[in-house]
Every structure is written in structure tokens, then in C-alpha cells.
Design a protein around this motif. Sequence first.
Motif, PDB file in Angstrom:
ATOM      1  N   GLY A 156       0.828  -1.199   0.000  1.00  0.00           N
ATOM      2  CA  GLY A 156       0.000   0.000   0.000  1.00  0.00           C
ATOM      3  C   GLY A 156       0.860   1.244   0.000  1.00  0.00           C
ATOM      4  O   GLY A 156       1.545   1.530   0.985  1.00  0.00           O
TER       5      GLY A 156
ATOM      6  N   GLY B 218       0.104   4.664  -0.141  1.00  0.00           N
ATOM      7  CA  GLY B 218      -0.744   5.854   0.001  1.00  0.00           C
ATOM      8  C   GLY B 218      -0.074   6.816   0.967  1.00  0.00           C
ATOM      9  O   GLY B 218       1.131   7.064   0.883  1.00  0.00           O
TER      10      GLY B 218
ATOM     11  N   GLY C  77      -9.118   5.672  -1.813  1.00  0.00           N
ATOM     12  CA  GLY C  77      -8.791   5.345  -0.417  1.00  0.00           C
ATOM     13  C   GLY C  77      -9.108   6.473   0.547  1.00  0.00           C
ATOM     14  O   GLY C  77     -10.226   7.008   0.548  1.00  0.00           O
TER      15      GLY C  77
ATOM     16  N   HIS D 157      -6.868   9.293   1.146  1.00  0.00           N
ATOM     17  CA  HIS D 157      -5.996  10.477   1.091  1.00  0.00           C
ATOM     18  C   HIS D 157      -6.399  11.553   0.107  1.00  0.00           C
ATOM     19  O   HIS D 157      -5.740  12.593   0.036  1.00  0.00           O
ATOM     20  CB  HIS D 157      -4.543  10.052   0.815  1.00  0.00           C
TER      21      HIS D 157
ATOM     22  N   THR E 168       0.657  -1.067   5.054  1.00  0.00           N
ATOM     23  CA  THR E 168       0.068   0.278   5.161  1.00  0.00           C
ATOM     24  C   THR E 168      -1.068   0.345   4.144  1.00  0.00           C
ATOM     25  O   THR E 168      -1.025   1.123   3.202  1.00  0.00           O
ATOM     26  CB  THR E 168       1.133   1.367   4.867  1.00  0.00           C
TER      27      THR E 168
ATOM     28  N   LEU F  77      -6.253  -7.818   3.922  1.00  0.00           N
ATOM     29  CA  LEU F  77      -4.936  -8.470   3.901  1.00  0.00           C
ATOM     30  C   LEU F  77      -4.663  -9.230   5.196  1.00  0.00           C
ATOM     31  O   LEU F  77      -3.899 -10.186   5.207  1.00  0.00           O
ATOM     32  CB  LEU F  77      -3.836  -7.419   3.679  1.00  0.00           C
TER      33      LEU F  77
ATOM     34  N   TYR G 230     -15.630  20.486  10.392  1.00  0.00           N
ATOM     35  CA  TYR G 230     -14.335  21.136  10.200  1.00  0.00           C
ATOM     36  C   TYR G 230     -14.269  21.669   8.771  1.00  0.00           C
ATOM     37  O   TYR G 230     -15.023  21.221   7.884  1.00  0.00           O
ATOM     38  CB  TYR G 230     -13.182  20.144  10.454  1.00  0.00           C
TER      39      TYR G 230
ATOM     40  N   PHE H 221     -11.854  24.430   5.789  1.00  0.00           N
ATOM     41  CA  PHE H 221     -10.606  25.029   5.279  1.00  0.00           C
ATOM     42  C   PHE H 221     -10.934  26.355   4.592  1.00  0.00           C
ATOM     43  O   PHE H 221     -12.068  26.584   4.181  1.00  0.00           O
ATOM     44  CB  PHE H 221      -9.979  24.088   4.230  1.00  0.00           C
TER      45      PHE H 221
ATOM     46  N   HIS I 258      -7.834  10.340  11.308  1.00  0.00           N
ATOM     47  CA  HIS I 258      -7.022  11.484  11.766  1.00  0.00           C
ATOM     48  C   HIS I 258      -5.513  11.287  11.608  1.00  0.00           C
ATOM     49  O   HIS I 258      -4.717  11.934  12.288  1.00  0.00           O
ATOM     50  CB  HIS I 258      -7.392  11.879  13.199  1.00  0.00           C
ATOM     51  N   ALA I 259      -5.073  10.443  10.668  1.00  0.00           N
ATOM     52  CA  ALA I 259      -3.637  10.104  10.638  1.00  0.00           C
ATOM     53  C   ALA I 259      -2.803  10.848   9.608  1.00  0.00           C
ATOM     54  O   ALA I 259      -1.583  10.752   9.646  1.00  0.00           O
ATOM     55  CB  ALA I 259      -3.459   8.604  10.422  1.00  0.00           C
ATOM     56  N   PHE I 260      -3.446  11.579   8.683  1.00  0.00           N
ATOM     57  CA  PHE I 260      -2.588  12.123   7.613  1.00  0.00           C
ATOM     58  C   PHE I 260      -1.497  13.022   8.164  1.00  0.00           C
ATOM     59  O   PHE I 260      -0.343  12.969   7.729  1.00  0.00           O
ATOM     60  CB  PHE I 260      -3.389  12.867   6.522  1.00  0.00           C
TER      61      PHE I 260
HETATM   62  C1  LIG Z   1     -12.766  12.912   4.395  1.00  0.00           C
HETATM   63  C2  LIG Z   1     -11.505  12.697   5.174  1.00  0.00           C
HETATM   64  C3  LIG Z   1     -10.970  13.764   5.873  1.00  0.00           C
HETATM   65  C4  LIG Z   1      -9.806  13.585   6.625  1.00  0.00           C
HETATM   66  N1  LIG Z   1      -9.277  14.663   7.265  1.00  0.00           N
HETATM   67  C5  LIG Z   1      -8.086  14.516   7.932  1.00  0.00           C
HETATM   68  C6  LIG Z   1      -7.469  15.660   8.496  1.00  0.00           C
HETATM   69  O1  LIG Z   1      -7.961  16.790   8.382  1.00  0.00           O
HETATM   70  N2  LIG Z   1      -6.274  15.464   9.129  1.00  0.00           N
HETATM   71  C7  LIG Z   1      -5.699  14.241   9.252  1.00  0.00           C
HETATM   72  O2  LIG Z   1      -4.621  14.144   9.853  1.00  0.00           O
HETATM   73  N3  LIG Z   1      -6.279  13.148   8.714  1.00  0.00           N
HETATM   74  C8  LIG Z   1      -7.449  13.258   8.058  1.00  0.00           C
HETATM   75  N4  LIG Z   1      -8.045  12.179   7.474  1.00  0.00           N
HETATM   76  C9  LIG Z   1      -7.470  10.855   7.691  1.00  0.00           C
HETATM   77  C10 LIG Z   1      -6.293  10.537   6.819  1.00  0.00           C
HETATM   78  O3  LIG Z   1      -6.470  11.016   5.511  1.00  0.00           O
HETATM   79  C11 LIG Z   1      -6.089   9.031   6.852  1.00  0.00           C
HETATM   80  O4  LIG Z   1      -5.966   8.626   8.227  1.00  0.00           O
HETATM   81  C12 LIG Z   1      -4.866   8.607   6.095  1.00  0.00           C
HETATM   82  O5  LIG Z   1      -4.954   9.058   4.753  1.00  0.00           O
HETATM   83  C13 LIG Z   1      -4.744   7.092   6.130  1.00  0.00           C
HETATM   84  O6  LIG Z   1      -3.579   6.726   5.432  1.00  0.00           O
HETATM   85  P1  LIG Z   1      -3.355   5.234   4.924  1.00  0.00           P
HETATM   86  O7  LIG Z   1      -2.002   5.194   4.366  1.00  0.00           O
HETATM   87  O8  LIG Z   1      -3.729   4.309   6.033  1.00  0.00           O
HETATM   88  O9  LIG Z   1      -4.457   5.022   3.793  1.00  0.00           O
HETATM   89  P2  LIG Z   1      -4.351   5.395   2.234  1.00  0.00           P
HETATM   90  O10 LIG Z   1      -3.760   6.734   2.044  1.00  0.00           O
HETATM   91  O11 LIG Z   1      -5.694   5.155   1.650  1.00  0.00           O
HETATM   92  O12 LIG Z   1      -3.310   4.341   1.678  1.00  0.00           O
HETATM   93  C14 LIG Z   1      -3.536   2.952   1.674  1.00  0.00           C
HETATM   94  C15 LIG Z   1      -3.047   2.454   0.332  1.00  0.00           C
HETATM   95  O13 LIG Z   1      -2.949   1.049   0.330  1.00  0.00           O
HETATM   96  C16 LIG Z   1      -3.337   0.594  -0.950  1.00  0.00           C
HETATM   97  N5  LIG Z   1      -3.689  -0.808  -0.852  1.00  0.00           N
HETATM   98  C17 LIG Z   1      -4.599  -1.357  -0.027  1.00  0.00           C
HETATM   99  N6  LIG Z   1      -4.679  -2.690  -0.202  1.00  0.00           N
HETATM  100  C18 LIG Z   1      -3.793  -2.993  -1.171  1.00  0.00           C
HETATM  101  C19 LIG Z   1      -3.440  -4.216  -1.815  1.00  0.00           C
HETATM  102  N7  LIG Z   1      -4.017  -5.379  -1.489  1.00  0.00           N
HETATM  103  N8  LIG Z   1      -2.481  -4.183  -2.765  1.00  0.00           N
HETATM  104  C20 LIG Z   1      -1.882  -3.007  -3.108  1.00  0.00           C
HETATM  105  N9  LIG Z   1      -2.221  -1.821  -2.561  1.00  0.00           N
HETATM  106  C21 LIG Z   1      -3.147  -1.815  -1.598  1.00  0.00           C
HETATM  107  C22 LIG Z   1      -4.521   1.502  -1.264  1.00  0.00           C
HETATM  108  O14 LIG Z   1      -4.860   1.476  -2.633  1.00  0.00           O
HETATM  109  C23 LIG Z   1      -4.013   2.829  -0.775  1.00  0.00           C
HETATM  110  O15 LIG Z   1      -3.317   3.550  -1.773  1.00  0.00           O
HETATM  111  C24 LIG Z   1      -9.198  12.315   6.699  1.00  0.00           C
HETATM  112  C25 LIG Z   1      -9.734  11.246   5.978  1.00  0.00           C
HETATM  113  C26 LIG Z   1     -10.867  11.434   5.217  1.00  0.00           C
HETATM  114  C27 LIG Z   1     -11.444  10.269   4.456  1.00  0.00           C
END
Ligand SMILES: Cc1cc2nc3c(=O)[nH]c(=O)nc-3n(C[C@H](O)[C@H](O)[C@H](O)COP(=O)(O)OP(=O)(O)OC[C@H]3O[C@@H](n4cnc5c(N)ncnc54)[C@H](O)[C@@H]3O)c2cc1C
Length: 419
Positions: free
Chosen positions: A45, A47, A77, A79, A235, A243, A289, A291, A385-387
Motif C-alpha cells: 500500500g 498511500g 482510499g 488520502h 500500510t 490483507l 471542520y 478550510f 485522523h492520521a494524515f
Molecule cells: C474525508 C476525510 C478527511 C480527513 N481529514 C483529515 C485531516 O484533516 N487530518 C488528518 O490528519 N487526517 C485526516 N483524514 C485521515 C487521513 O487522511 C487518513 O488517516 C490517512 O490518509 C490514512 O492513510 P493510509 O495510508 O492508512 O491510507 P491510504 O492513504 O488510503 O493508503 C492505503 C493504500 O494502500 C493501498 N492498498 C490497499 N490494499 C492494497 C493491496 N491489497 N495491494 C496493493 N495496494 C493496496 C490503497 O490502494 C491505498 O493507496 C481524513 C480522511 C478522510 C477520508
Amino acid sequence: MNRRSFLNTSAGILAMPSIAQMYQSLNEHLTKQQFNQHYDVIVLGVGSLGSATCYHLAKQGAKVLGLEQFDIPHEQGSHAGQSRIIRKAYFEHPDYVPLLDHAYKNWKELEKRTETQVYFPTGLLYLGRPDNLLLKGVHESANKYNIRVDSLSNAEMRKKYPQFKLPDDFENLIEPDAGFITPERAILLHAEQALRLGAHLKTKEKTLEFKPDAAGNMVVQTDKGTYTCQKLVITAGAWAGKLVPALAPKLKVTRQTLAWVQPKKWDDFELGKFPCWTIAVPGKESIFYGFPVLPAGKFEGPVGLKLGHHYQGLVSDPDHVDRNPGPEEEQNLVDFLQKFIPNGYQATHVVKTCLYTYSPDENFVLDFLPEFGNKVAIATGCSGHAFKFAAGIGEIMADLALKGKTEQPIGFLNIKRMM
Ligand SMILES: Cc1cc2nc3c(=O)[nH]c(=O)nc-3n(C[C@H](O)[C@H](O)[C@H](O)COP(=O)(O)OP(=O)(O)OC[C@H]3O[C@@H](n4cnc5c(N)ncnc54)[C@H](O)[C@@H]3O)c2cc1C
């Protein structure tokens, strides 16, 4: 690419290349790769957290393969959507603050290394009744870690931010050093830097399963090939439960709705005049919230005043998400705006969806999967809240994979809570 031609005058020294240019540059790198069959570490992953993990692994000299099922970045996803709030007076729990110090430091390092801006310190308002968990939590973290949070009287609030119409019993706080990060640009930067440091990244390749082999390696099976590695980092965002089926019953994926609307007067809401904000609405267990309006041309994506509602949306399967929110979800946001930011709403421009992955206590999990010793580390349960932590979590996951430990205080994010 001449980055200097995209100078951001507000920041003075940092560039703002377009997402399209960055995407093109990344894809030029992607086409030149020659893959191996065995790696030190494979990251499942690429992202928010995975791109940062690949970068930090490569920076520490590891041979890395990042596997992404879609493009880098993409809209399926967690992000997508132009902006993510970053703040330090963490109302969720003060234990996150040291991790935020680390994340802020790493975001700044990324900006310096790439001469590209991803962090925009607009200030962040926290608004609500003093007894609300949002306000109480902000005070607790700010007091414990000496974070600057200013209090505004109602008169000061009306003068400085006349855009808001707030009840008299609200407390008004502002964290001046908070703001937002641009997620797509941050992911592209981490991915491109990882490639420059020798990482390999494969897009449009879905991981199907992983397992240990007799030689002590991990074997990763995708829809296109088989790879082996010494250590694995997961991730996978909303797909983590697919997974790691043992975690699936504990992880709840929800579809969240966010909107970009046309305000009555654009000028009042522009970047530079209007901050990021959070409002705890009395009677609701959640916060809204938003911007400032970001200038088209410098920021891609929908134009408008962006807002969302931080609450548990519709529980969804990440592979079969209904991307058309019902009218009641849009109406929820419009009703909120008309009550609290009345000049902020003239018409809805765009409504989009995005995925949260909730852990049961809404705290992240950053740990090893116990059944594989220290061979497989996972970052999951980001709970919306993880970005803001991504630049720090990337280094933490790289340290877990390469050193078997991290200096960052992640004990409270252990996986035992999920068992
Ligand atoms: C509407 C919204 C608003 C938000 N606002 C905030 C904010 O203001 N501040 C903040 O800090 N956080 C915020 N967040 C949360 C933050 O964006 C997420 O917590 C963060 O993006 C999670 O990251 P990640 O890497 O876990 O997921 P992702 O960024 O989705 O990455 C996971 C990746 O894994 C890939 N993947 C999954 N399974 C497989 C597989 N089997 N094979 C290959 N690839 C795979 C996916 O395609 C994806 O690209 C918000 C989220 C949302 C939805």
C-alpha cells in the motif's frame, strides 16, 4: 522541471509544482525501474503512510519494493481531497503530541529537501462549549506540552472572524501554528524521493496474500507476480482487514462525505483571510471542520469552501463503495453552514467521498503482527485522523522494519488492544 518558476510568494522560498507535473515526473521514474524478486522490505500500500515508509526505508539504505493497487496517488482510499488539517493541541489524547512534534519536524525536512511546500500554517480555530471534549482536550494537550493556543473573547471573535455566527456560550480558541497539509502533493513527494533513493514502486498491482516461507522470508503474492522479502510493512488503509483477516472484525471502514461549496462572498473565505476551523456542535457527538478557499491555479481539485463532518459515516466494503452520497449527507453540511457560517453557503459545488478505517477506540495501531514475530509491521486503524502524522509514521514503520524498534513513544498504539 524548473521548480523556481512555481515560487509560492506567501512562503517565500518553497515551490508549488502542479500535481500534474509531479505525477508526470513520478511516472517517468516508474517506467525506468528494473525490478528484483527479493527485497529487504516490501511495503503493501503506497498511500499516505506507505509512501512515507518507502521514503524512510530507502533513506536508511534498504532495498525496498512498494506495491500499490491503484495509481500514486488516487481517489479510492483515504488520502484524496486537496487538504488535511494538521494541529498539535491534540484533543484526542496528549500522548499523540510527541508524535506530532516528530511529524512536524519530518514535514519540514521533506519541504526543505524537495524545496516544495506541503504545509500551510493558516491557524486553526477550535469552537464549542467549554465542557465539550474538543475544547477540554485542546486545553489538556496545550497545557501539558506548552503548545500556544490563544483564547478569543466573543467580541474579539466577531471582529477578527465575522464569517462565523456562534452562540454566546461558545469558547473560542485558536492554535496559530496549526494549518493544513496538501495530501496528494505530499504523497507524490514521498514517492518520488523514495524512487530517487533507489526504492522500487509498482502501481496497479494488487497484493493478494503474504505468508512466511521455510527460509525465514516473507512471500508476497500479487495479481501479477511473487516477491520475497526479509520484512514486510502493511500500510493498506481501508484494505488492511482484507490483507489481515484476523483484524477485519475489529476494523470498521466508513464512507465519509465532504463538500466544496460556493460562498456568498468569495473574498471573505480566501486563504490568508480565513483559517482552518473545527466546531463542536451542541447535541452532536462529533465535530464539523473546514478550510479556507484555496486559489485555483496553485491548488488543484475542486474550487470552493471545503468542509466535512468528522463522524462515523456509512459502513462500507472498500472494494464496493457507493460513491454517491444521499441528499441527506449534503444537507447535513449545508444545514451546518447556514447556521454557523451563514455567508459561507450560496450553492454546492462538488460532493465527494473518502474512507475512514476505525479501530475500536479510534486510536491508531502501529505495531508488529504478533503471529509473525517482528517480521511484519502494520500501521492501521487510522480512524480519520492520521494524515498529519504520515511523515513521522513513515520513519517509525521504517525503524520497526529495519531495527525492530522505534525511539518514538508508540506504546499506547499497540496491537494488543485489538486482540
Ligand atoms: C474525508 C476525510 C478527511 C480527513 N481529514 C483529515 C485531516 O484533516 N487530518 C488528518 O490528519 N487526517 C485526516 N483524514 C485521515 C487521513 O487522511 C487518513 O488517516 C490517512 O490518509 C490514512 O492513510 P493510509 O495510508 O492508512 O491510507 P491510504 O492513504 O488510503 O493508503 C492505503 C493504500 O494502500 C493501498 N492498498 C490497499 N490494499 C492494497 C493491496 N491489497 N495491494 C496493493 N495496494 C493496496 C490503497 O490502494 C491505498 O493507496 C481524513 C480522511 C478522510 C477520508
